[in-house]
Motif scaffolding. Structure first.
Motif, short mmCIF file in Angstrom:
data_model
loop_
_atom_site.label_atom_id
_atom_site.label_comp_id
_atom_site.label_asym_id
_atom_site.label_seq_id
_atom_site.Cartn_x
_atom_site.Cartn_y
_atom_site.Cartn_z
N THR A 1 -1.01 2.87 8.26
CA THR A 1 -1.84 2.37 7.15
C THR A 1 -1.03 1.93 5.94
O THR A 1 -1.38 0.96 5.28
CB THR A 1 -2.85 3.46 6.72
N PHE A 2 0.08 2.63 5.63
CA PHE A 2 0.76 2.44 4.36
C PHE A 2 2.17 1.85 4.53
O PHE A 2 2.85 2.12 5.51
CB PHE A 2 0.85 3.77 3.60
N ARG B 1 0.86 -1.18 0.00
CA ARG B 1 0.00 0.00 0.00
C ARG B 1 0.89 1.23 0.00
O ARG B 1 1.75 1.39 0.87
CB ARG B 1 -0.93 0.00 1.21
N CYS C 1 2.43 5.96 8.06
CA CYS C 1 3.32 4.89 7.58
C CYS C 1 3.38 3.79 8.64
O CYS C 1 3.45 4.07 9.84
CB CYS C 1 4.71 5.47 7.34
N LEU D 1 1.16 5.52 -0.38
CA LEU D 1 0.52 6.83 -0.34
C LEU D 1 1.48 7.85 -0.92
O LEU D 1 2.63 7.94 -0.50
CB LEU D 1 0.19 7.23 1.10
#
Length: 221
Positions: free
Chosen positions: A109-110, A47, A136, A49
């Motif tokens: 999240t990323f 993932r 992150c 961003l």
């Protein structure tokens, strides 16, 4: 050090001149962005961003096996990026209007968080980097391409002469890497340039997490 700027997105450069920005800066920035993204070796399922994706100079840089979310506060910039989107070639990319200094994403999240030529454009660069770090995941990577103040006094002095002009466009020449890294939950892995004559530095950092091998690369930037 005072690096507060007025919001660049109030400038015509980021609104009705977004098309001109796209035409000019594709030639200046796109190749470097693609080289840096390829170097990351983003694995399948990761993932990613990208904050401040702008007019989408990086759209073709990311491999199709990852999921990319690109955010920007400027609706005009995103409109230009959306015009470039292909329903098949870019189906792994999602564009969202969002303030990078106050992101709606949850912590951790990323896997990768990138910012290309953005850090000196926002009013509060340190807050931006803190937000990038927050979203992150632990042991994930934060990757920045930006102009940072040179460590060489002579070069720094010459470049800073144009700072009053660049501030009118919404960015400063006086920001140092230490200004945004000090006190953050990031460890510097590498700092390098794609050319000895480049004004721009690539920074790869890792968020504190599981043990890893730091790869520190010296730079005379």
């Amino acid at each position: 050090m005072d690096i507060t700027l007025s919001s660049p997105h109030r400038s015509r450069l980021y609104s009705d001149l977004a098309g001109l920005y796209d035409h000019v800066f594709t030639r200046i920035f796109a190749r470097r962005i693609h080289l840096v993204v390829r170097r990351l070796g983003i694995p399948p399922g990761a993932r990613v961003l990208e904050v401040g994706i702008g007019t989408g100079l990086s759209l073709d840089a990311y491999p199709s096996h990852c999921h990319v979310t690109g955010i920007d506060i400027s609706r005009e910039m995103l409109d230009h990026a959306e015009q470039k989107m292909d329903s098949i070639r870019h189906r792994h990319i999602e564009l969202v209007q969002m303030d990078a200094m106050n992101m709606a994403f949850a912590d951790d999240t990323f896997d990768f968080v990138t910012a290309f030529h953005v850090v000196t454009v926002v009013p509060d660069p340190q807050r931006l980097v803190d937000e990038m770090t927050r979203v992150c995941r632990h042991d994930g990577q934060v990757v920045i391409i930006n102009h940072f103040s040179s460590r060489r006094p002579v070069i720094r002095g010459v470049v800073n002469m144009v700072d009053p002009l660049t501030r009118k466009l919404g960015w400063s020449t006086k920001l140092s890497l230490d200004d945004v890294m000090t006190g953050s939950d990031l460890e510097l892995e590498s700092r390098y340039k794609t050319s000895p004559w480049s004004l721009f530095t690539i920074v790869e950092a890792r968020k504190f997490g599981a043990p890893h091998t730091l790869r520190r690369v010296s730079s005379r930037a």
